[in-house]
Design an enzyme around this catalytic site. Structure first.
Site, mmCIF file in Angstrom:
data_model
loop_
_atom_site.group_PDB
_atom_site.id
_atom_site.type_symbol
_atom_site.label_atom_id
_atom_site.label_comp_id
_atom_site.label_asym_id
_atom_site.label_seq_id
_atom_site.Cartn_x
_atom_site.Cartn_y
_atom_site.Cartn_z
ATOM 1 N N LEU A 1 10.841 -20.573 -4.721
ATOM 2 C CA LEU A 1 9.787 -19.762 -4.104
ATOM 3 C C LEU A 1 8.449 -19.901 -4.851
ATOM 4 O O LEU A 1 8.421 -19.921 -6.083
ATOM 5 C CB LEU A 1 10.239 -18.285 -4.162
ATOM 6 C CG LEU A 1 9.252 -17.236 -3.672
ATOM 7 C CD1 LEU A 1 9.220 -17.189 -2.150
ATOM 8 C CD2 LEU A 1 9.632 -15.857 -4.208
ATOM 9 N N ARG B 1 0.143 7.692 -2.690
ATOM 10 C CA ARG B 1 0.745 8.761 -1.883
ATOM 11 C C ARG B 1 2.202 8.985 -2.272
ATOM 12 O O ARG B 1 2.693 10.109 -2.256
ATOM 13 C CB ARG B 1 0.628 8.412 -0.392
ATOM 14 C CG ARG B 1 -0.744 8.752 0.168
ATOM 15 C CD ARG B 1 -0.999 8.056 1.472
ATOM 16 N NE ARG B 1 -1.276 6.637 1.253
ATOM 17 C CZ ARG B 1 -1.278 5.732 2.210
ATOM 18 N NH1 ARG B 1 -0.967 6.074 3.447
ATOM 19 N NH2 ARG B 1 -1.589 4.485 1.946
ATOM 20 N N ASP C 1 0.828 -1.208 0.000
ATOM 21 C CA ASP C 1 0.000 0.000 0.000
ATOM 22 C C ASP C 1 0.864 1.261 0.000
ATOM 23 O O ASP C 1 1.977 1.261 0.527
ATOM 24 C CB ASP C 1 -0.919 -0.017 1.236
ATOM 25 C CG ASP C 1 -2.082 0.952 1.088
ATOM 26 O OD1 ASP C 1 -2.364 1.396 -0.046
ATOM 27 O OD2 ASP C 1 -2.715 1.280 2.106
ATOM 28 N N SER D 1 -10.913 -7.001 -4.285
ATOM 29 C CA SER D 1 -12.256 -7.021 -4.878
ATOM 30 C C SER D 1 -12.946 -5.668 -4.706
ATOM 31 O O SER D 1 -13.928 -5.377 -5.388
ATOM 32 C CB SER D 1 -13.092 -8.156 -4.267
ATOM 33 O OG SER D 1 -12.938 -8.212 -2.873
ATOM 34 N N HIS E 1 2.182 3.312 -9.124
ATOM 35 C CA HIS E 1 1.978 1.878 -9.400
ATOM 36 C C HIS E 1 3.148 1.323 -10.210
ATOM 37 O O HIS E 1 3.597 0.213 -9.991
ATOM 38 C CB HIS E 1 0.665 1.643 -10.147
ATOM 39 C CG HIS E 1 -0.548 2.046 -9.347
ATOM 40 N ND1 HIS E 1 -0.684 1.724 -8.013
ATOM 41 C CD2 HIS E 1 -1.674 2.741 -9.676
ATOM 42 C CE1 HIS E 1 -1.841 2.205 -7.563
ATOM 43 N NE2 HIS E 1 -2.458 2.834 -8.554
HETATM 44 C C1 IPE Z 1 -5.481 -2.820 -0.217
HETATM 45 O O1 IPE Z 1 -5.114 -1.492 -0.405
HETATM 46 C C2 IPE Z 1 -5.451 -3.565 -1.494
HETATM 47 C C3 IPE Z 1 -4.165 -3.690 -2.160
HETATM 48 C C4 IPE Z 1 -2.997 -3.289 -1.734
HETATM 49 C C5 IPE Z 1 -4.230 -4.335 -3.428
HETATM 50 P P1 IPE Z 1 -6.170 -0.311 -0.480
HETATM 51 O O2 IPE Z 1 -5.380 0.934 -0.538
HETATM 52 O O3 IPE Z 1 -7.148 -0.555 -1.554
HETATM 53 O O4 IPE Z 1 -6.901 -0.471 0.937
HETATM 54 P P2 IPE Z 1 -7.945 0.492 1.671
HETATM 55 O O5 IPE Z 1 -9.131 0.625 0.773
HETATM 56 O O6 IPE Z 1 -7.270 1.804 1.907
HETATM 57 O O7 IPE Z 1 -8.252 -0.225 2.954
HETATM 58 C C1 IPE Z 2 -1.647 0.212 -3.330
HETATM 59 O O1 IPE Z 2 -1.400 1.569 -3.358
HETATM 60 C C2 IPE Z 2 -1.840 -0.369 -4.709
HETATM 61 C C3 IPE Z 2 -3.190 -0.845 -4.992
HETATM 62 C C4 IPE Z 2 -4.215 -0.835 -4.196
HETATM 63 C C5 IPE Z 2 -3.402 -1.377 -6.303
HETATM 64 P P1 IPE Z 2 -2.584 2.626 -3.352
HETATM 65 O O2 IPE Z 2 -2.944 2.924 -4.760
HETATM 66 O O3 IPE Z 2 -3.680 2.154 -2.478
HETATM 67 O O4 IPE Z 2 -1.848 3.879 -2.709
HETATM 68 P P2 IPE Z 2 -2.474 4.925 -1.696
HETATM 69 O O5 IPE Z 2 -2.984 4.138 -0.523
HETATM 70 O O6 IPE Z 2 -3.544 5.659 -2.406
HETATM 71 O O7 IPE Z 2 -1.300 5.797 -1.336
HETATM 72 MG MG MG Z 3 -4.112 2.427 -0.504
#
Ligand code: IPE
Ligand code: IPE
Ligand code: MG
Length: 259
Positions: free
Chosen positions: A135, A28, A24, A70, A41
């Site tokens: 792995l 940001r 995550d 999902s 990404h």
């Molecule tokens: C969780 O991250 C899913 C993945 C990293 C793929 P999100 O950024 O979508 O989670 P929430 O919605 O903030 O909990």
């Molecule tokens: C996680 O990073 C990647 C996915 C959920 C695909 P985010 O895209 O959720 O990044 P933030 O949380 O907005 O920084």
């Molecule tokens: Mg996120």
């Protein structure tokens, strides 16, 4: 089939056997650099490569990465399309390299909503690497922990419709999406949030949790080493007392010949 952490004491090792990560903070990371979210990404994919390499080198047996939940369909259409395209490109570019490195690729999640060409690449990638013995890298794509439990229950009931004495955890286990892997030992979430976000709900019952504020694109082998070091400092009791765990460890050590 692996036994559940809620029934038997798994062997405790210095390096976690199964690491599951919520990657995550990509958005940001990008925003802090005045870049579009998708640039985060793209950089996140580089952190994936580094983490796969570091886990393979450390002797981790299973690495599971949450790539798309999902719930992530609720994001802006353009971001969802970009993420799907990035998945396609990653599979096209990386499967050969994974194979060369003896890595077995698995993808878990509901494939019915994924584009056919993506599903095709997933199937090919899994097939090509299925006999690799290094792995096991699992990518969770359109995965949700609730979806997993429900699809497992539905399959179990369809195959054993008339079980009068009720179903057990052992009955359900073979139908869960990750039945090929032991339950995660270590769960890592980057990006500062401290929640599960519908990841492996069933399987994380006894995982050790490690949260870091570091954003996923900044995660590297040193970050992984910090998580492992924290993991090594934990005492995993699985409901037992500290004394019971220490005694069990002593017994194992006394049976292991000194080298
Ligand atoms: C969780 O991250 C899913 C993945 C990293 C793929 P999100 O950024 O979508 O989670 P929430 O919605 O903030 O909990
Ligand atoms: C996680 O990073 C990647 C996915 C959920 C695909 P985010 O895209 O959720 O990044 P933030 O949380 O907005 O920084
Ligand atoms: Mg996120």
């Amino acid at each position: 089939m692996f036994s559940s952490t809620t029934t038997t004491l798994p062997e405790v090792r210095g390096v976690p056997r199964h690491v599951a990560i919520i990657m995550d903070g990509n958005g940001r990371w990008a925003r802090s650099r005045f870049l579009p979210r998708v640039a985060g990404h793209r950089r996140g994919l580089e952190a994936v490569r580094a983490t796969v390499r570091a886990c393979a080198e450390a002797g981790v047996e299973y690495l599971t990465l949450f790539a798309f939940s999902s719930e992530n369909w609720r994001r802006p259409k353009e971001e969802v399309s970009f993420l799907m395209e990035l998945f396609v490109i990653a599979l096209q570019q990386e499967v050969a390299r994974l194979h060369e490195n003896n890595i077995r690729l698995k993808v878990v999640g509901d494939r019915s909503a994924l584009e056919p060409r993506l599903v095709e690449l997933i199937t090919q990638g899994e097939k090509k690497t299925e006999n690799n013995t290094g792995l096991t890298l699992t990518i969770a794509a359109n995965y949700g922990g609730r979806w997993d439990i429900l699809q497992a229950v539905n399959k179990m009931v369809a195959q054993h419709p008339n079980k009068r004495d009720g179903y057990s955890e052992e009955d359900l286990a073979p139908y869960l999406a990750m039945s090929y892997a032991p339950e995660p030992d270590l769960f890592i979430r980057t990006g500062g949030e401290q929640r599960i976000s519908n990841f492996l709900l069933w399987q994380l019952a006894y995982a050790e949790f490690f949260f870091t504020d570091q954003l996923w694109p900044d995660f590297d082998s040193e970050s992984l080493a910090r998580a492992f070091s924290s993991y090594r400092s934990r005492e995993r009791r699985f409901g037992r007392t500290s004394e019971q765990v220490t005694d069990a460890q002593r017994q194992v050590e006394s049976k292991t010949p000194a080298r």
